[in-house]
Design an enzyme around this catalytic site. Structure first.
Site, PDB file in Angstrom:
ATOM      1  N   ASN A 350      -0.012  86.001  37.830  1.00  0.00           N
ATOM      2  CA  ASN A 350      -0.900  87.137  38.107  1.00  0.00           C
ATOM      3  C   ASN A 350      -0.085  88.323  38.625  1.00  0.00           C
ATOM      4  OD1 ASN A 350      -3.238  88.590  38.203  1.00  0.00           O
ATOM      5  ND2 ASN A 350      -4.300  87.220  39.617  1.00  0.00           N
ATOM      6  N   HIS A 381     -10.385  87.969  46.303  1.00  0.00           N
ATOM      7  CA  HIS A 381     -10.654  86.791  45.488  1.00  0.00           C
ATOM      8  C   HIS A 381     -12.083  86.286  45.630  1.00  0.00           C
ATOM      9  CE1 HIS A 381      -6.301  86.472  44.791  1.00  0.00           C
ATOM     10  NE2 HIS A 381      -6.635  85.701  43.782  1.00  0.00           N
TER      11      HIS A 381
END
Length: 661
Positions: A350, A381
């Site tokens: 990521n 998140h």
């Protein structure tokens, strides 16, 4: 241990593909997502070939990219797409109407606040604990884009150039975007569903047809078109797209054969939890989590291929003259699977989220940067407790790993058996080790030459010589000062004999990192403040107004705060030219992380025996780690005058270890 057939996956999007979903046995939301991405791939080729900058003006390209992206959102999420459109429009009103000095703060609070509210609501709307393609995914990507643009707009409109780091200066936005530009950047069909987040200036270059030519000129070291890049067609992304689609096919095959046979949801199955031994559950958790990765590999690699197919994502021409299309790649699969450290893993996983965290938080926070970055990552998140536990505990784990690295690894790297065992251990557990060739053959480098320049004649080995390497002891590092030589290519060549060339690490520094720091000194005299030593001007005559000056005092000192930890390569000092150049004789350069004795007790890099009047002298500091660079005259009363201090170095491992996404 197959997926439970009675699980119902809710979707607010289109049900046109419900028969396909039932036939394949995939949730409808995932089928919709895959259909949109495959359609986007075809649309991207059309966008590049038939809607290129030579065939359509930027307004048309912006409009088509944005409208297709909005259509994808509605198809996948139905009325829930209104959440994404709402936060984008609200954020645009902020950057247009709000005080430009606070636009980055307002945008961060608005985007992260809205995302958090939606993440909380997601718990009650979707199956808690099931990773599904709900609207929060695109909302997370849009949040990255909104905040990235806002901070870069603040950089361009509110900060002076010398206040910015080089990467910030290159990406600063000097004019507020129009509505269509803003919508296109945030909602374009290439990245609206799964990203990646890219920089606004790079995206505008792509839309307006400057993306490839600008990067070619940048990496060739010229800007006048004489390198010929303006006269040749843009390199094709076809090979890169085909390679990435092949990777996607492999990931899909792995998912169908392995991942689906190891469902991650089985870890919370009541019967399994209640009856299986702990070691069995731990082993299954390990392998099921590893098997879940290809799902992310597939999604991110396909998104990268879509961007490349549209002509976006060109990085540079590699050393073999082939185009590299990895500018906005979000992962490096080989780097992930072979990582021997937690940091190596997150550096390859990521990637764009790590860059975003660094851009909007780590580089901006005045203190507690590591903790604040982990906290922001956890908030971004979502509200899964596991994320908060992971990221909050990662703070002391990261600090402990740094301490172990510094105290243990140098005892191990010189012994082959220990190093092999350590590599295997860190591959499995995530502790870091650096590779140093200390086991044999160190004399192979004797007589090697370092050459720097812009030419590839003789593979770059005909460029000007920086230095000859007499010898480097086994397992150690050595710094060579190249006196501001300019060039794109750095070669290390062993001339005149047949030999094997082995290098365990090459680090190149050149940017003056002092310009972005904060300076202070023991006292100020005659309008000679400490900032004048980092103003970028080597003028050495006092009346030119570019030199510092303290009072005559015992142990006068000057200190530079680099604002983060670096491995310092060189310090270059320009001495006063009109008089008094011998005042600097005997001064010491000290570098470290402590402010004890105002930083003057830190490790010593060098003693300045003398610097000729009006000249500059460079001192090699052998990668001493530190945030503070001091120049102090010990042992006598004296005036301290500096006309310029320049520092080069490499950002330390301690400076940033981003929380992975």
């Amino acid at each position: 241990m197959g997926e439970r057939a009675d699980i119902t996956f809710k979707t607010t999007g289109s049900k046109w593909l419900l028969p396909v979903s039932e036939y394949l046995g995939f949730p409808l939301d995932q089928v919709n997502f895959l259909a949109c991405q495959l359609f986007a791939l075809g649309a991207a080729f059309w966008f590049r070939l038939y809607l290129s900058p030579s065939h359509a003006n930027p307004l048309v390209r912006h409009a088509v990219a944005a409208l297709l992206g909005i259509a994808f959102l509605i198809f996948c999420f139905g009325w829930y797409s209104a959440h994404i459109l709402t936060v984008v429009v609200a954020s645009y009103l902020i950057i247009i109407k709000a005080d430009i000095n606070n636009v980055h703060r307002y945008s961060m609070v608005t985007a992260m606040g809205y995302l958090t509210v939606c993440q909380v609501s997601r718990v009650f709307i979707f199956n808690y604990g099931v990773l599904s393609t709900d609207f929060s995914g695109p909302l997370m990507i849009v949040t990255q884009k909104i905040t990235t643009l806002a901070f870069q707009l603040h950089d361009g409109m509110c900060k002076k150039s010398e206040q910015l780091f080089p990467e910030q200066r290159a990406l600063a936005i000097n004019v507020r975007p129009s509505l269509i530009e803003y919508l296109s950047y945030n909602l374009n069909f290439m990245s609206v569903l799964v990203g990646p987040c890219s920089n606004y200036t790079e995206y505008i270059d792509f839309i307006e047809g400057r993306h490839i030519s600008r990067r070619l000129r940048h990496h060739s070291g010229t800007c006048n078109g004489q390198n010929g890049y303006d006269k040749i067609p843009d390199p094709s992304p076809l090979n890169a797209v085909c390679r990435k689609l092949l990777i996607c096919s492999g990931c899909m095959l792995f998912f169908l054969t392995v991942t689906r046979s190891l469902p991650i949801t089985y870890n919370v199955d009541p019967h399994f939890v209640g009856h299986a031994p702990f070691l069995t559950r731990l082993t299954y958790a390990f392998f099921s989590i590893q098997a879940a990765r290809p799902k992310f590999y597939f999604a991110w690699t396909l998104a990268d291929a879509v961007n490349n197919a549209a002509g976006y994502g060109f990085l540079r021409m590699d050393e073999n003259g082939k185009p590299s299309w990895d500018l906005i790649s979000n992962l490096n699969i080989l780097g992930i699977e072979t990582a021997t450290s937690f940091k190596t893993f997150i550096d390859n996983w990521n990637i764009r989220t790590g860059i975003w965290l660094k851009t909007v938080c780590y580089d901006r926070a005045p203190k507690h940067r590591l903790a604040l970055t982990f906290i922001l990552s956890a908030l971004w998140h979502g509200v899964y407790p596991g994320y908060y536990f992971t990221f909050i505990t990662a703070i002391p784990i990261t600090m402990a790993a740094r301490a172990v690295r510094k105290s243990v690894r140098h005892h191990i790297v010189g012994v082959r058996a220990l190093k092999l065992g350590y590599d295997i251990l860190t591959w499995a557990s995530g502790t870091k080790i650096c590779c140093v060739k200390g086991d044999c053959c160190h004399d192979r480098l004797n007589g090697a030459e370092i050459r720097i320049g812009n030419s590839l004649n003789d593979s770059g080995n005909a460029n000007p010589r920086c230095a000859s390497i007499n010898s480097i002891p086994a397992g150690t590092s050595q710094t060579f000062v190249c006196n501001e030589m300019e060039g794109q290519y750095v070669n290390i060549v062993i001339p005149g004999r047949t030999e094997s060339l082995t290098l365990c690490e090459v680090e190149v520094t050149g940017t003056n990192i002092a310009r972005h720091g904060k300076a202070t000194q023991s006292s100020v005299r005659l309008n000679g403040p400490p900032e004048k030593a980092i103003d970028g001007d080597r003028a050495s005559i006092w009346n030119e107004g570019s030199c510092t000056h303290t009072n005559r005092e015992s142990r006068p000192w000057w200190r530079l705060d680099l604002l983060r930890t670096y491995k310092i390569n060189t310090v270059t000092i320009t001495n006063r030219g009109d008089c008094c150049h011998d005042r600097l004789n005997g001064a010491e350069i000290r570098i470290g992380k402590s402010l004890n004795d105002n930083g003057n007790a830190n490790p010593r890099c060098a003693i300045i025996s003398s610097i000729a009047a009006g000249t500059s002298k460079t001192f090699a500091c052998d990668l001493i780690e530190g945030q503070y660079v001091n120049i102090v005259i010990p042992g006598r009363k004296e005036y301290l005058t500096l006309c310029e201090v320049e520092v080069t170095g490499i950002e330390s491992d301690d400076s940033f270890e981003h929380p992975y996404g």
